[in-house]
Design a protein around this motif. Structure first.
Motif, PDB file in Angstrom:
ATOM      1  N   THR A  29       3.150  14.070  -9.447  1.00 35.89           N
ATOM      2  CA  THR A  29       4.203  14.772  -9.560  1.00 35.89           C
ATOM      3  C   THR A  29       4.569  15.079 -11.126  1.00 35.89           C
ATOM      4  N   ARG A  30       4.672  14.047 -11.384  1.00 39.92           N
ATOM      5  CA  ARG A  30       5.292  13.846 -13.209  1.00 39.92           C
ATOM      6  C   ARG A  30       4.551  14.706 -14.109  1.00 39.92           C
ATOM      7  N   ILE A  31       2.899  14.551 -13.995  1.00 36.53           N
ATOM      8  CA  ILE A  31       1.906  15.120 -14.047  1.00 36.53           C
ATOM      9  C   ILE A  31       1.605  16.376 -14.726  1.00 36.53           C
ATOM     10  N   ASP A  32       2.180  16.842 -13.364  1.00 38.19           N
ATOM     11  CA  ASP A  32       2.459  18.486 -12.885  1.00 38.19           C
ATOM     12  C   ASP A  32       2.894  19.189 -13.874  1.00 38.19           C
ATOM     13  N   ASP A  33       4.100  18.311 -13.502  1.00 41.85           N
ATOM     14  CA  ASP A  33       5.565  19.294 -14.352  1.00 41.85           C
ATOM     15  C   ASP A  33       5.635  18.879 -16.002  1.00 41.85           C
ATOM     16  N   LEU A  34       4.563  18.197 -16.196  1.00 43.82           N
ATOM     17  CA  LEU A  34       4.368  17.734 -17.576  1.00 43.82           C
ATOM     18  C   LEU A  34       3.568  19.287 -17.829  1.00 43.82           C
ATOM     19  N   GLU A  35       1.983  19.633 -17.780  1.00 40.64           N
ATOM     20  CA  GLU A  35       1.378  20.019 -17.935  1.00 40.64           C
ATOM     21  C   GLU A  35       2.017  21.398 -17.614  1.00 40.64           C
ATOM     22  N   LYS A  36       3.332  21.818 -16.774  1.00 36.36           N
ATOM     23  CA  LYS A  36       3.924  22.889 -16.586  1.00 36.36           C
ATOM     24  C   LYS A  36       4.752  23.159 -18.122  1.00 36.36           C
ATOM     25  N   SER A  92       1.022  -1.605   0.076  1.00 36.96           N
ATOM     26  CA  SER A  92      -0.152  -0.035  -0.098  1.00 36.96           C
ATOM     27  C   SER A  92       0.966   1.445   0.512  1.00 36.96           C
ATOM     28  N   ASP A  93       1.586   1.486   0.983  1.00 37.26           N
ATOM     29  CA  ASP A  93       2.844   2.838   0.610  1.00 37.26           C
ATOM     30  C   ASP A  93       3.638   2.540  -0.344  1.00 37.26           C
ATOM     31  N   GLN A  94       4.035   1.195  -1.007  1.00 34.04           N
ATOM     32  CA  GLN A  94       4.779   1.548  -2.362  1.00 34.04           C
ATOM     33  C   GLN A  94       3.575   2.258  -3.314  1.00 34.04           C
ATOM     34  N   ILE A  95       2.400   1.699  -3.122  1.00 35.10           N
ATOM     35  CA  ILE A  95       1.437   2.119  -3.950  1.00 35.10           C
ATOM     36  C   ILE A  95       0.722   3.658  -4.464  1.00 35.10           C
ATOM     37  N   ILE A  96       0.845   4.013  -2.743  1.00 31.24           N
ATOM     38  CA  ILE A  96       0.747   5.320  -2.704  1.00 31.24           C
ATOM     39  C   ILE A  96       1.952   6.310  -2.928  1.00 31.24           C
ATOM     40  N   ALA A  97       3.376   5.899  -2.312  1.00 27.74           N
ATOM     41  CA  ALA A  97       4.831   6.406  -3.034  1.00 27.74           C
ATOM     42  C   ALA A  97       3.818   6.553  -5.375  1.00 27.74           C
ATOM     43  N   LYS A  98       4.353   5.437  -5.525  1.00 29.97           N
ATOM     44  CA  LYS A  98       4.482   6.012  -7.000  1.00 29.97           C
ATOM     45  C   LYS A  98       3.006   7.101  -7.791  1.00 29.97           C
ATOM     46  N   VAL A  99       2.051   6.474  -6.597  1.00 35.82           N
ATOM     47  CA  VAL A  99       0.902   7.344  -7.399  1.00 35.82           C
ATOM     48  C   VAL A  99       1.197   8.653  -7.101  1.00 35.82           C
TER      49      VAL A  99
END
Length: 100
Positions: free
Chosen positions: A60-67, A48-55
């Motif tokens: 963050t990557r999507i936010d960077d891409l949008e910027k 569960s912790d690993q999945i949350i970290a990946k999400v």
């Protein structure tokens, strides 16, 4: 899922089901079941912790891409305005020269 594991752990707690029984086999089985349930709970928590970290990382990557896309669009608009100004200036120059 953790609730289910905790519920199973309580359900399989043989010492409570066999109140008054002190047989070694029952105690051993209870200890094994409790250890197994704790191990499963720990593994599910880690997953569960690993999945949350990946999400979070994906967010963050999507936010960077949008910027980056917004920056590119701004840059393209500025280039388009500069090209439009240049075309207009060229047109003005040609029309003023043709009047001479």
């Amino acid at each position: 899922m953790l609730f289910l594991l905790q519920r199973c752990s309580h359900t399989f707690n043989l010492s409570k089901l066999m109140a008054g029984s002190t047989s070694k086999a029952a105690q051993d089985l209870t200890a094994v079941m409790e250890t197994t349930m704790q191990t499963l709970q720990s593994k599910f928590q880690n997953l569960s912790d690993q999945i949350i970290a990946k999400v979070d990382e994906m967010g963050t990557r999507i936010d960077d891409l949008e910027k980056n896309v917004a920056d590119l669009m701004t840059q393209a608009e500025m280039e388009d305005k500069n090209e439009t100004k240049q075309v207009y200036a060229d047109f003005e120059e040609r029309t003023s020269l043709s009047k001479l």
